[in-house]
Structure formats: structure tokens, C-alpha cells
Motif scaffolding. Structure first.
Motif, PDB file in Angstrom:
ATOM      1  N   ASP A 127      13.606  44.100  38.871  1.00  0.00           N
ATOM      2  CA  ASP A 127      12.664  44.414  37.796  1.00  0.00           C
ATOM      3  C   ASP A 127      12.283  43.157  37.009  1.00  0.00           C
ATOM      4  O   ASP A 127      11.129  42.983  36.612  1.00  0.00           O
ATOM      5  CB  ASP A 127      13.262  45.450  36.846  1.00  0.00           C
ATOM      6  N   GLY A 128      13.266  42.291  36.792  1.00  0.00           N
ATOM      7  CA  GLY A 128      13.002  41.073  36.043  1.00  0.00           C
ATOM      8  C   GLY A 128      12.077  40.130  36.785  1.00  0.00           C
ATOM      9  O   GLY A 128      11.160  39.536  36.193  1.00  0.00           O
ATOM     10  N   ILE A 129      12.286  39.985  38.075  1.00  0.00           N
ATOM     11  CA  ILE A 129      11.405  39.128  38.873  1.00  0.00           C
ATOM     12  C   ILE A 129       9.987  39.688  38.858  1.00  0.00           C
ATOM     13  O   ILE A 129       9.005  38.947  38.706  1.00  0.00           O
ATOM     14  CB  ILE A 129      11.948  39.011  40.310  1.00  0.00           C
ATOM     15  N   ALA A 130       9.869  41.005  38.991  1.00  0.00           N
ATOM     16  CA  ALA A 130       8.549  41.629  38.946  1.00  0.00           C
ATOM     17  C   ALA A 130       7.856  41.336  37.618  1.00  0.00           C
ATOM     18  O   ALA A 130       6.645  41.069  37.573  1.00  0.00           O
ATOM     19  CB  ALA A 130       8.684  43.139  39.164  1.00  0.00           C
ATOM     20  N   ALA A 131       8.630  41.348  36.540  1.00  0.00           N
ATOM     21  CA  ALA A 131       8.058  41.108  35.216  1.00  0.00           C
ATOM     22  C   ALA A 131       7.625  39.659  35.016  1.00  0.00           C
ATOM     23  O   ALA A 131       6.794  39.373  34.151  1.00  0.00           O
ATOM     24  CB  ALA A 131       9.073  41.496  34.139  1.00  0.00           C
ATOM     25  N   LEU A 132       8.168  38.748  35.820  1.00  0.00           N
ATOM     26  CA  LEU A 132       7.851  37.321  35.669  1.00  0.00           C
ATOM     27  C   LEU A 132       6.714  36.855  36.570  1.00  0.00           C
ATOM     28  O   LEU A 132       6.174  35.761  36.371  1.00  0.00           O
ATOM     29  CB  LEU A 132       9.096  36.479  35.969  1.00  0.00           C
ATOM     30  N   LEU A 133       6.340  37.674  37.529  1.00  0.00           N
ATOM     31  CA  LEU A 133       5.362  37.223  38.521  1.00  0.00           C
ATOM     32  C   LEU A 133       4.007  36.867  37.903  1.00  0.00           C
ATOM     33  O   LEU A 133       3.392  35.862  38.268  1.00  0.00           O
ATOM     34  CB  LEU A 133       5.183  38.291  39.594  1.00  0.00           C
TER      35      LEU A 133
END
Length: 283
Positions: A127-133
Motif C-alpha cells: 500500500d505504501g509503495i502504491a501511495a508513493l508512485l
């Protein structure tokens, strides 16, 4: 596979290799003077010195920033802390852009304090990686997911194999936008029975963003701070680079060695001389 003989311009030094013993500006000068083409600085030293000044110095010396180290850990015990972790990483991505970094290295974090929920921690990472993309795209700096050796699953990274990292990339960025990929670190990946297949999969999707070298000592004394100089351990470094470059990676070869009781005690210029010699002979 590229011939590194006489080609230190194809090689980079992660500043941790010199032990963070000197001001970053002096370390940058040493690395440039030794003939290396790239550098990978750490956030704490960049923030201390001032990102604008460091960016100016690196540009003046014509160094490539092969990676910006590293992300704030993502998993958290509360939603508020998780959101704060995301925001910290967004700020670091903006600094990475100012430095002209080729990628922002994501060491994703382990279990939150007191937690035994491994699946939950891995879900937070995704979820965190998705939020940083979106921020990565806006900044023009790709996220490089770096799987760590399984011994670090509790405290440093619940992302532990290259295959896991590639799966996250494909799930969150199908087809590949160029802003989500992997960092292949010898120390963390050399043991993996699926390594060659995973390297091929990452390369086939053009997702190999960084390649880090050191060695694994047979009788390592510290699982964090006793990495070996290339050629002093058990890893077939030439074969590993052949696989990585055969999969399409054409970036710089980055040396990253944590060695509290050995290399961090030596003269920095000596360390750089040995790095140069080993890169050209055993890597």
C-alpha cells in the motif's frame, strides 16, 4: 558483459562504504578524485550538509547519483504513523530529484514494534509503495525496491526475495512505467535458488534500476556490519554481474560495504583504491 578494466566511470561508490566518518562534501571529493563515475549518498548526511549544496557539488564534479539511500520504513503500528512514513518518503523523493538520482532506494521496513503480523506488514508495504508512485512520477525518480536477506525480515525488510519485489512491481505498475523497479544487491540476493530466474524476469520487464556489490564472508561476525570486500568471500561476482547485465542492466556497478571492524577503520583513500582494483579484477 562489460569489461570494467580502465572503466571506473562505470562504477559507483555508496558512501556507506567509507563509514560516514567524514563530512559528505569531503567524501564526494575523494570519490571523484579516485576516478569513479558515480556516488550513492545517504539521506542523513545529505540533509545535514544541505541538499542544494550537495547537488551543486555533485553536478560540478560530473558524478552520477546511482541511488539515494534510503526510504523511511513503511509498516507502522498506527494509521497516523503509516501516513507520516509516506510523507517522509515523499519529501525524500523531492530531494532525490534535486540530486538527479537515478532511483530512490526502498528498504521497506520490518514488523512494527510488538507485531507478529507478517502478512499485515507486507500489505502495508504494498500500500505504501502504491501511495508513493505518483510522487515518484512527478519527481522523475523511480522507486527501486531492494529485497533484503531474510535475516532482516523482523526489523529491516519484510521484502526478502527478488521474486517478491518483481511481483509487487507487476501488480502496482503493470507493463512498466519506468518508475517502479528493483535494486539487486549481492549481499542480500546471492543465496537465492531462484535468483537467475528472478533477474531474468526483472530484466525482461526493464525493471533493474541498481546493482550493488560486496561479498559474503564465510565466517561473518556481524550480520549487518561485516560485509566483505569483493573477492574476499564466497560469491561468484563475475557470474552474478553477467546475469544482471545479460538481463539488460547497463547502469553503474555500485559498491556498498558495511564493515565496522575492518574497512571502516582503514584510510578512506586506501578503501577506494582496493574497491577500484577489485571492481576491475573480480567483479
Amino acid at each position: 558483459m562489460r569489461n570494467l578494466t580502465g572503466r571506473l566511470d562505470l562504477c559507483s561508490i555508496n558512501t556507506a562504504t567509507l563509514g560516514h566518518r567524514e563530512p559528505l562534501g569531503r567524501t564526494i571529493d575523494r570519490i571523484a578524485r579516485a576516478g569513479f563515475g558515480g556516488i550513492a549518498p545517504w539521506r542523513h548526511e545529505v540533509e545535514k550538509a544541505g541538499v542544494k549544496e550537495i547537488a551543486k557539488q555533485i553536478k560540478a564534479l560530473d558524478l552520477t547519483v546511482t541511488g539515494y539511500c534510503r526510504s523511511t520504513y513503511l509498516p507502522a503500528s498506527t494509521h497516523a504513523q503509516f501516513v507520516a512514513n509516506i510523507e517522509a518518503n515523499k519529501a525524500a523523493l523531492r530531494d532525490a530529484a534535486m540530486l538527479g538520482a537515478k532511483c530512490f532506494v526502498m528498504v521497506v521496513g520490518g514488523l512494527p514494534e510488538g507485531s507478529r503480523d507478517l502478512s499485515g506488514a507486507r500489505a502495508q508495504v504494498r500500500d505504501g509503495i502504491a501511495a508513493l508512485l505518483e510522487t515518484a512520477r512527478d519527481c522523475g525518480v523511480p522507486l527501486a525496491l531492494e529485497p533484503l536477506h531474510p535475516m532482516y525480515a523482523a526489523d529491516r525488510a519484510v521484502l526478502n526475495t527478488l521474486a517478491q519485489a518483481v511481483d509487487i512491481c507487476e501488480a502496482l505498475d503493470p507493463g512498466g512505467s519506468g518508475f517502479l523497479g528493483v535494486a539487486v544487491d549481492v549481499y542480500h540476493c546471492w543465496w537465492d535458488p531462484a535468483l537467475q530466474a528472478s533477474i531474468a524476469a526483472a530484466g525482461g520487464a526493464d525493471r533493474i534500476l541498481a546493482y550493488h556489490v560486496c561479498d559474503w564472508l564465510r565466517e561473518t561476525r556481524d550480520l549487518l556490519l561485516d560485509r566483505g570486500m569483493m573477492g574476499d568471500g564466497v560469491v561468484d561476482l563475475s557470474a552474478m554481474r553477467e546475469g544482471v547485465e545479460g538481463a539488460g542492466y547497463d547502469g553503474l556497478v555500485e559498491v556498498e560495504i558495511f564493515s565496522k571492524e575492518n574497512w571502516w577503520r582503514r584510510d578512506p583513500d586506501e578503501v577506494l583504491r582496493v574497491c577500484a582494483e577489485r571492481l576491475q579484477t573480480v567483479c
